[in-house]
Design a protein around this motif. Structure first.
Motif, PDB file in Angstrom:
ATOM      1  N   ASP A 123      16.413 -13.045  -3.242  1.00 28.87           N
ATOM      2  CA  ASP A 123      17.504 -13.188  -4.213  1.00 28.87           C
ATOM      3  C   ASP A 123      17.045 -13.571  -5.616  1.00 28.87           C
ATOM      4  O   ASP A 123      17.784 -13.369  -6.574  1.00 28.87           O
ATOM      5  CB  ASP A 123      18.512 -14.233  -3.716  1.00 28.87           C
ATOM      6  CG  ASP A 123      19.552 -13.622  -2.788  1.00 28.87           C
ATOM      7  OD1 ASP A 123      19.424 -12.424  -2.485  1.00 28.87           O
ATOM      8  OD2 ASP A 123      20.484 -14.338  -2.369  1.00 28.87           O
ATOM      9  N   TYR A 124      15.863 -14.134  -5.743  1.00 29.27           N
ATOM     10  CA  TYR A 124      15.393 -14.547  -7.065  1.00 29.27           C
ATOM     11  C   TYR A 124      14.420 -13.530  -7.660  1.00 29.27           C
ATOM     12  O   TYR A 124      13.505 -13.883  -8.387  1.00 29.27           O
ATOM     13  CB  TYR A 124      14.733 -15.919  -6.983  1.00 29.27           C
ATOM     14  CG  TYR A 124      15.714 -17.045  -6.770  1.00 29.27           C
ATOM     15  CD1 TYR A 124      16.179 -17.812  -7.831  1.00 29.27           C
ATOM     16  CD2 TYR A 124      16.185 -17.348  -5.496  1.00 29.27           C
ATOM     17  CE1 TYR A 124      17.084 -18.851  -7.639  1.00 29.27           C
ATOM     18  CE2 TYR A 124      17.084 -18.383  -5.286  1.00 29.27           C
ATOM     19  CZ  TYR A 124      17.530 -19.124  -6.358  1.00 29.27           C
ATOM     20  OH  TYR A 124      18.435 -20.149  -6.157  1.00 29.27           O
TER      21      TYR A 124
ATOM     22  N   THR B  54      16.375 -30.321  -2.233  1.00 30.58           N
ATOM     23  CA  THR B  54      16.838 -29.194  -1.419  1.00 30.58           C
ATOM     24  C   THR B  54      17.268 -29.694  -0.050  1.00 30.58           C
ATOM     25  O   THR B  54      16.570 -30.498   0.573  1.00 30.58           O
ATOM     26  CB  THR B  54      15.729 -28.135  -1.260  1.00 30.58           C
ATOM     27  OG1 THR B  54      15.424 -27.570  -2.544  1.00 30.58           O
ATOM     28  CG2 THR B  54      16.173 -27.017  -0.331  1.00 30.58           C
TER      29      THR B  54
ATOM     30  N   ASN C 266      22.509 -21.240  -1.740  1.00 29.77           N
ATOM     31  CA  ASN C 266      21.843 -19.970  -1.442  1.00 29.77           C
ATOM     32  C   ASN C 266      22.315 -19.465  -0.089  1.00 29.77           C
ATOM     33  O   ASN C 266      22.306 -20.212   0.889  1.00 29.77           O
ATOM     34  CB  ASN C 266      20.332 -20.163  -1.432  1.00 29.77           C
ATOM     35  CG  ASN C 266      19.778 -20.598  -2.773  1.00 29.77           C
ATOM     36  OD1 ASN C 266      19.571 -19.780  -3.661  1.00 29.77           O
ATOM     37  ND2 ASN C 266      19.536 -21.894  -2.934  1.00 29.77           N
ATOM     38  N   ARG C 267      22.702 -18.213  -0.029  1.00 29.93           N
ATOM     39  CA  ARG C 267      23.183 -17.639   1.229  1.00 29.93           C
ATOM     40  C   ARG C 267      22.276 -16.533   1.730  1.00 29.93           C
ATOM     41  O   ARG C 267      22.661 -15.727   2.570  1.00 29.93           O
ATOM     42  CB  ARG C 267      24.606 -17.078   1.028  1.00 29.93           C
ATOM     43  CG  ARG C 267      25.637 -18.094   0.596  1.00 29.93           C
ATOM     44  CD  ARG C 267      25.835 -19.167   1.619  1.00 29.93           C
ATOM     45  NE  ARG C 267      26.147 -18.615   2.941  1.00 29.93           N
ATOM     46  CZ  ARG C 267      26.166 -19.313   4.055  1.00 29.93           C
ATOM     47  NH1 ARG C 267      25.849 -20.581   4.030  1.00 29.93           N
ATOM     48  NH2 ARG C 267      26.480 -18.741   5.188  1.00 29.93           N
TER      49      ARG C 267
ATOM     50  N   ARG D 294      18.448 -17.479 -13.348  1.00 32.08           N
ATOM     51  CA  ARG D 294      18.664 -17.639 -11.909  1.00 32.08           C
ATOM     52  C   ARG D 294      17.715 -18.707 -11.360  1.00 32.08           C
ATOM     53  O   ARG D 294      18.096 -19.570 -10.569  1.00 32.08           O
ATOM     54  CB  ARG D 294      18.407 -16.301 -11.215  1.00 32.08           C
ATOM     55  CG  ARG D 294      19.125 -16.075  -9.915  1.00 32.08           C
ATOM     56  CD  ARG D 294      18.781 -14.709  -9.341  1.00 32.08           C
ATOM     57  NE  ARG D 294      19.039 -13.615 -10.269  1.00 32.08           N
ATOM     58  CZ  ARG D 294      18.647 -12.358 -10.086  1.00 32.08           C
ATOM     59  NH1 ARG D 294      17.952 -12.049  -8.998  1.00 32.08           N
ATOM     60  NH2 ARG D 294      18.916 -11.428 -10.966  1.00 32.08           N
TER      61      ARG D 294
ATOM     62  N   VAL E  47      19.862 -24.458   1.108  1.00 32.13           N
ATOM     63  CA  VAL E  47      19.281 -23.262   1.714  1.00 32.13           C
ATOM     64  C   VAL E  47      19.626 -23.263   3.200  1.00 32.13           C
ATOM     65  O   VAL E  47      20.082 -24.268   3.752  1.00 32.13           O
ATOM     66  CB  VAL E  47      17.750 -23.205   1.516  1.00 32.13           C
ATOM     67  CG1 VAL E  47      17.386 -23.082   0.043  1.00 32.13           C
ATOM     68  CG2 VAL E  47      17.073 -24.431   2.133  1.00 32.13           C
TER      69      VAL E  47
ATOM     70  N   TYR F 101      12.696 -21.600   3.671  1.00 35.61           N
ATOM     71  CA  TYR F 101      13.165 -21.203   2.337  1.00 35.61           C
ATOM     72  C   TYR F 101      12.874 -22.283   1.287  1.00 35.61           C
ATOM     73  O   TYR F 101      12.805 -21.994   0.097  1.00 35.61           O
ATOM     74  CB  TYR F 101      14.666 -20.923   2.362  1.00 35.61           C
ATOM     75  CG  TYR F 101      15.055 -19.667   3.113  1.00 35.61           C
ATOM     76  CD1 TYR F 101      14.100 -18.754   3.545  1.00 35.61           C
ATOM     77  CD2 TYR F 101      16.392 -19.394   3.409  1.00 35.61           C
ATOM     78  CE1 TYR F 101      14.455 -17.606   4.241  1.00 35.61           C
ATOM     79  CE2 TYR F 101      16.757 -18.248   4.097  1.00 35.61           C
ATOM     80  CZ  TYR F 101      15.791 -17.363   4.513  1.00 35.61           C
ATOM     81  OH  TYR F 101      16.153 -16.226   5.193  1.00 35.61           O
TER      82      TYR F 101
ATOM     83  N   PRO G  48      15.620 -16.848  -0.641  1.00 36.13           N
ATOM     84  CA  PRO G  48      15.302 -16.924  -2.073  1.00 36.13           C
ATOM     85  C   PRO G  48      14.142 -16.016  -2.459  1.00 36.13           C
ATOM     86  O   PRO G  48      14.021 -15.630  -3.622  1.00 36.13           O
ATOM     87  CB  PRO G  48      14.954 -18.403  -2.277  1.00 36.13           C
ATOM     88  CG  PRO G  48      14.564 -18.901  -0.928  1.00 36.13           C
ATOM     89  CD  PRO G  48      15.381 -18.132   0.050  1.00 36.13           C
TER      90      PRO G  48
ATOM     91  N   LEU H 248      25.809 -18.102  -4.241  1.00 34.11           N
ATOM     92  CA  LEU H 248      25.110 -16.856  -4.574  1.00 34.11           C
ATOM     93  C   LEU H 248      24.739 -16.779  -6.062  1.00 34.11           C
ATOM     94  O   LEU H 248      25.433 -17.340  -6.912  1.00 34.11           O
ATOM     95  CB  LEU H 248      25.951 -15.636  -4.194  1.00 34.11           C
ATOM     96  CG  LEU H 248      26.349 -15.509  -2.723  1.00 34.11           C
ATOM     97  CD1 LEU H 248      27.350 -14.368  -2.556  1.00 34.11           C
ATOM     98  CD2 LEU H 248      25.126 -15.265  -1.854  1.00 34.11           C
ATOM     99  N   PRO H 249      23.656 -16.065  -6.384  1.00 37.73           N
ATOM    100  CA  PRO H 249      23.255 -15.900  -7.785  1.00 37.73           C
ATOM    101  C   PRO H 249      24.331 -15.268  -8.660  1.00 37.73           C
ATOM    102  O   PRO H 249      24.372 -15.531  -9.863  1.00 37.73           O
ATOM    103  CB  PRO H 249      22.017 -14.990  -7.677  1.00 37.73           C
ATOM    104  CG  PRO H 249      21.459 -15.272  -6.328  1.00 37.73           C
ATOM    105  CD  PRO H 249      22.651 -15.493  -5.453  1.00 37.73           C
TER     106      PRO H 249
ATOM    107  N   ASN I  18      20.215 -28.408  -4.149  1.00 35.09           N
ATOM    108  CA  ASN I  18      19.925 -27.005  -3.867  1.00 35.09           C
ATOM    109  C   ASN I  18      20.042 -26.801  -2.358  1.00 35.09           C
ATOM    110  O   ASN I  18      19.350 -27.474  -1.581  1.00 35.09           O
ATOM    111  CB  ASN I  18      18.512 -26.653  -4.350  1.00 35.09           C
ATOM    112  CG  ASN I  18      18.165 -25.197  -4.121  1.00 35.09           C
ATOM    113  OD1 ASN I  18      18.919 -24.300  -4.479  1.00 35.09           O
ATOM    114  ND2 ASN I  18      17.002 -24.954  -3.515  1.00 35.09           N
TER     115      ASN I  18
END
Length: 273
Positions: A181-182, A226, A174-175, A197, A209, A214, A178, A152-153, A207
């Motif tokens: 969350d970003y 990713t 990342n949960r 972030r 996801v 995402y 994005p 999480l951020p 990364n």
């Protein structure tokens, strides 16, 4: 392998099952797993809501809450009176203490807002979170993990800054979407925080996801590193699978979750229809 999972909080029930399941699974596979959290006033003896393998240790960048000795009370709590009878601190003294503390904090905020750096500036962010980044760096380096997985951020934004000048690899986990969350609408609205972030996945080793769509949020350089790992789902035994065609036609179907487009209850209704 020594694997360190970082998350702000591990004790609540909401949303933390995935962290515990991952930790337990990695531990069962023979890895040495531990958590690093950022919580004030938590006892070292506390355990997460979901069952966590006893071999998995929990570290805190903040001092653990020390349990009060007999006859000694922390402010605002009951203390032992004559012959062990509980005696509470006078309510007006408690309120006076809390009120004075709140007024002092409000005064400091006003001074900083008027005379300090702008809230969107790197200077403001460093004043606010520089100590946290330092604490994270010192604890992580001291624990000597082979890899850090930051969830999480609220965690990976600061872990990224703590480890950017070290040789310890870390993963951004990342949960959530994005696309949500970003942005300044989630976590902190501070523009510099949002910028850091976005920087975290760029300097991370990997990364992570939950959905293929995402991946599209990130620039090509991040997309290349990713990996898509969907939510973990427990395997259901064959004899526990429902067969509505053979059962009573009046079935009760329960969905637990907030009514939001991300949860997509509409799809669930359409599927059963």
């Amino acid at each position: 392998m020594k694997i360190l999972l970082t998350v702000t909080n591990i004790y609540a029930a909401s949303g933390l099952r995935a962290f515990v399941n991952l930790a337990n699974g990695l531990q069962r596979r023979g890895h040495s797993v531990s958590f690093l959290i950022d919580r004030k006033k938590v006892s070292e003896k506390a355990r997460p809501f979901y069952p966590l393998d006893e071999e998995i240790s929990i570290h805190n960048i903040r001092p653990w809450r020390s349990d009060a000795a007999p006859g000694v009370a922390r402010f605002g709590e009951a203390k032992a009176g004559p012959e062990g009878t509980p005696v509470s601190l006078p309510e007006h003294l408690i309120m006076l203490g809390f009120g004075a503390a709140n007024r002092a904090k409000q005064f400091v905020r006003k001074i900083r807002k008027k005379w300090g750096p702008h809230e969107d500036s790197p200077e403001w962010w460093n004043l606010k979170f520089g100590k946290k980044v330092e604490l994270l760096r010192n604890r992580i380096v001291g624990l000597e993990p082979d890899v850090v997985i930051a969830f999480l951020p609220s965690s990976f934004t600061y872990v990224a800054q703590a480890l950017k000048d070290t040789d310890i690899p870390f993963l951004v986990a990342n949960r959530n979407s994005p696309f949500v969350d970003y942005t300044a609408a989630r976590f902190r609205s501070n523009k510099h925080d949002v910028q850091l972030r976005l920087e975290a996945p760029q300097i991370a080793a990997l990364n992570l996801v939950q959905l293929e769509t995402y991946r599209e949020f990130f620039p090509p350089s991040v997309q290349a590193k990713t990996r898509v790992i969907p939510n973990w789902v427990a395997q259901v035994a064959d004899d526990a699978i429902a067969h509505p065609e053979d059962d009573d036609p009046e079935n009760l179907i329960l969905a637990v979750g907030r009514l939001h487009e991300q949860k997509n209850q509409v799809l669930l209704v359409e599927a059963f229809a």
